[in-house]
Design an enzyme around this catalytic site. Structure first.
Site, PDB file in Angstrom:
ATOM      1  N   THR A 102       3.555  65.646 -46.649  1.00  0.00           N
ATOM      2  CA  THR A 102       2.030  66.257 -47.086  1.00  0.00           C
ATOM      3  C   THR A 102       2.194  67.487 -47.825  1.00  0.00           C
ATOM      4  O   THR A 102       3.061  68.149 -48.090  1.00  0.00           O
ATOM      5  CB  THR A 102       1.613  66.381 -45.665  1.00  0.00           C
ATOM      6  OG1 THR A 102       1.133  65.272 -44.953  1.00  0.00           O
ATOM      7  CG2 THR A 102       0.210  67.190 -45.997  1.00  0.00           C
ATOM      8  N   ARG A 114      -5.665  54.691 -39.957  1.00  0.00           N
ATOM      9  CA  ARG A 114      -5.124  55.680 -39.229  1.00  0.00           C
ATOM     10  C   ARG A 114      -5.634  56.991 -39.934  1.00  0.00           C
ATOM     11  O   ARG A 114      -5.393  57.235 -41.110  1.00  0.00           O
ATOM     12  CB  ARG A 114      -3.603  55.558 -38.930  1.00  0.00           C
ATOM     13  CG  ARG A 114      -3.222  56.669 -38.249  1.00  0.00           C
ATOM     14  CD  ARG A 114      -2.460  57.750 -39.168  1.00  0.00           C
ATOM     15  NE  ARG A 114      -1.687  58.887 -38.696  1.00  0.00           N
ATOM     16  CZ  ARG A 114      -1.399  59.873 -39.101  1.00  0.00           C
ATOM     17  NH1 ARG A 114      -1.488  59.977 -40.518  1.00  0.00           N
ATOM     18  NH2 ARG A 114      -0.539  60.720 -38.362  1.00  0.00           N
ATOM     19  N   THR A 146       1.626  70.659 -41.987  1.00  0.00           N
ATOM     20  CA  THR A 146       2.249  69.494 -42.284  1.00  0.00           C
ATOM     21  C   THR A 146       2.970  68.937 -40.675  1.00  0.00           C
ATOM     22  O   THR A 146       3.466  69.854 -40.254  1.00  0.00           O
ATOM     23  CB  THR A 146       3.333  69.660 -43.520  1.00  0.00           C
ATOM     24  OG1 THR A 146       4.086  68.596 -43.487  1.00  0.00           O
ATOM     25  CG2 THR A 146       3.993  70.964 -43.393  1.00  0.00           C
ATOM     26  N   GLY A 147       3.225  67.906 -40.845  1.00  0.00           N
ATOM     27  CA  GLY A 147       4.280  67.273 -39.622  1.00  0.00           C
ATOM     28  C   GLY A 147       3.618  66.595 -38.774  1.00  0.00           C
ATOM     29  O   GLY A 147       2.602  65.633 -39.400  1.00  0.00           O
TER      30      GLY A 147
HETATM   31  N1  ASP Z   1       0.385  65.466 -40.973  1.00  0.00           N
HETATM   32  C1  ASP Z   1       0.430  64.401 -41.825  1.00  0.00           C
HETATM   33  C2  ASP Z   1      -0.022  63.214 -41.084  1.00  0.00           C
HETATM   34  O1  ASP Z   1       0.114  63.170 -39.850  1.00  0.00           O
HETATM   35  C3  ASP Z   1       1.900  63.953 -42.217  1.00  0.00           C
HETATM   36  C4  ASP Z   1       2.817  65.034 -42.929  1.00  0.00           C
HETATM   37  O2  ASP Z   1       2.291  66.344 -42.705  1.00  0.00           O
HETATM   38  O3  ASP Z   1       3.510  64.770 -43.808  1.00  0.00           O
HETATM   39  O4  ASP Z   1      -0.721  62.496 -41.745  1.00  0.00           O
END
Ligand code: ASP
Length: 298
Positions: free
Chosen positions: A167, A195, A218-219
């Site tokens: 992200t 989703r 992010t995560g």
């Molecule tokens: N947080 C984002 C999600 O779950 C993914 C990411 O941060 O890379 O969609």
């Protein structure tokens, strides 16, 4: 007020071969955003410009080059938030919008609602003169190939350059003290169609309050949602006298201790001091220092 800018390109197990691409993407995003802030422009214009650069760069999981969902389609989410009004503009499950952050901004500025999804969001995009594109135009060969491998057997993050995340986000403060934050994502690879993760949800993937600070996360979205991480970090900024860096660390520590998941975040406190933290092997990030020079890290 001195302007400030921080960006990220996701917290994940970034392989050595992708490090320089991640750094240069963050560098270009900082340059685009800083040009605006330095010239006296608004923090909103700065975060939009920075995030557009990151969305257009296929090394990141946002806009062009996003991970594909289970049906093999790009499906994106984005949000921008105004720290003065506490108003957000958010759009999710977009399949035909090249730069989701631009649509999130239109929702912020021109929509009576704060979040639109799917067909309704894309209809609003057209009303706002944002041209829709074919889903295929957002798909890279690398992501199509990864998805095909997952289809043949079981989904494995190793097919997706070894990661599930990537992200992007930005937080900026302009000369007038206006604070804005933004987050944009293609979500997790092979996700179920429909989703929605933390990223476009106010308080989860993004939050801004000019009395406290601004945050982009992010995560692993399903875990970040559990601790409402962006708002939690903003509350830490409001309540504690700790540095921006300590608050970032405390927020990620809470994610780890309460959900056992991985992630990261960037933030600016109300003075514009940058903070960042992650508990993944790596996170790409960058910020502008008070002398105007940039720092990027992976
Ligand atoms: N947080 C984002 C999600 O779950 C993914 C990411 O941060 O890379 O969609």
């Amino acid at each position: 007020m001195k302007p400030a800018l921080i960006v990220h390109g996701g917290a994940w197990d970034i392989p050595d071969v992708a490090v320089s691409a991640c750094k240069s993407g963050c560098e270009r995003a900082l340059t685009a955003g800083w040009q605006i802030l330095e010239a006296g422009g608004s923090a909103l214009d700065a975060i939009e410009a920075a995030v557009v650069i990151l969305e257009d760069d296929p090394v990141f999981d946002a806009g062009y080059g996003s991970h594909l969902n289970l049906d093999g389609r790009v499906e994106c989410d984005a949000i921008v938030m105004d720290g003065s009004t506490l108003r957000a503009g958010s759009a999710a499950t977009l399949q035909h919008v090249r730069n989701p952050v631009r649509l999130a901004r239109k929702v912020l500025e021109n929509c009576p609602h704060m979040m639109l999804v799917g067909d309704g969001a894309e209809r609003f995009a057209q009303e706002q003169v944002i041209k829709l594109c074919a889903n295929e135009e957002l798909v890279t060969d690398a992501e199509r190939e990864a998805w095909s491998k997952c289809k043949m057997g079981k989904h494995a993050s190793v097919f997706h350059r070894g990661h599930e995340q990537g992200t992007v986000g930005a937080v900026a403060m302009d000369r007038n003290g206006q604070l804005f934050a933004a987050t944009s994502t293609g979500g997790t690879c092979c996700k179920l169609p429909g989703r929605v993760g933390d990223s476009p949800l106010i308080g989860c993937g993004c939050y801004a309050d000019h009395e406290a600070g601004g945050v982009s996360c992010t995560g692993y979205g399903e875990a970040i949602m559990k601790i409402v991480m962006a708002k939690t970090a903003t509350d830490f900024l409001r309540q504690s006298s700790e540095s921006a860096m300590s608050v970032a660390r405390a927020s990620v520590d809470l994610l780890a201790s309460r959900t056992h998941a991985t992630g990261g975040l960037i933030l600016l406190d109300r003075q514009g001091n940058p903070g960042w933290a992650f508990n993944t092997p790596r996170m790409s990030y960058g910020y502008v220092q008070s002398d105007g020079s940039t720092v990027t890290g992976v």
